[in-house]
Design a protein around this motif. Structure first.
Motif, short mmCIF file in Angstrom:
data_model
loop_
_atom_site.label_atom_id
_atom_site.label_comp_id
_atom_site.label_asym_id
_atom_site.label_seq_id
_atom_site.Cartn_x
_atom_site.Cartn_y
_atom_site.Cartn_z
N TYR A 1 1.71 11.00 3.90
CA TYR A 1 0.69 10.25 4.64
C TYR A 1 -0.69 10.40 3.98
O TYR A 1 -1.48 9.46 4.00
N LEU A 2 -0.95 11.56 3.42
CA LEU A 2 -2.22 11.77 2.72
C LEU A 2 -2.32 10.84 1.51
O LEU A 2 -3.34 10.17 1.31
N THR B 1 -2.82 7.28 2.72
CA THR B 1 -4.19 7.09 3.21
C THR B 1 -5.17 6.97 2.06
O THR B 1 -6.04 6.09 2.06
N LEU C 1 -4.81 3.56 0.53
CA LEU C 1 -5.43 2.50 1.33
C LEU C 1 -6.96 2.54 1.22
O LEU C 1 -7.61 1.49 1.16
N ILE C 2 -7.52 3.74 1.17
CA ILE C 2 -8.97 3.87 0.97
C ILE C 2 -9.36 3.26 -0.38
O ILE C 2 -10.35 2.52 -0.47
N SER D 1 3.80 7.79 -2.33
CA SER D 1 3.89 7.78 -0.87
C SER D 1 4.74 6.65 -0.30
O SER D 1 5.46 6.85 0.66
#
Length: 117
Positions: free
Chosen positions: A3-4, A7, A10-11, A41
């Motif tokens: 998930y990190l 994330t 996506l950032i 991921s």
């Protein structure tokens, strides 16, 4: 951890999208980072990014041969000139301008010595 990575990917995509509109924010480095994070991921997000009509070819060029397309090289050059020109117009201290000139010159040398995509 998955998930990190997702994330962070996506950032990076979000920053790349902002970079499409703002000429001083680079787009391609954030897309390359997003591809890196998505590869660790989410195969779905990674596949979406590398098959994207606009951004996919840039990423694949880099992954295959470290190539940068001439249009991207020109856009990067214009951005660097704009940033340095703005710094000069704002009359930043000379030591800041010297550091900026050295770093930006190194970036330009790196970009222009890559093969064309």
């Amino acid at each position: 951890m998955q998930y990190l990575w997702a994330t962070l990917g996506l950032i990076c995509v979000g920053l790349a999208m902002i970079g499409v509109v703002l000429p001083l924010l680079p787009t391609v480095p954030f897309l390359l980072l997003a591809a890196f994070f998505f590869a660790r991921s989410s195969s779905r997000l990674h596949n979406w990014l590398v098959t994207h009509r606009t951004f996919g070819p840039l990423i694949l060029d880099w992954q295959r041969s470290g190539a940068i397309r001439p249009g991207a090289k020109k856009a990067a050059t214009l951005s660097v000139v704009a940033v340095f020109g703005l710094s000069v117009l704002l009359t930043l201290p000379s030591h800041v301008l010297i550091i900026q000139a050295v770093v930006l010159s190194a970036v330009m040398i790196f970009i222009w010595t890559r093969p064309n995509g």
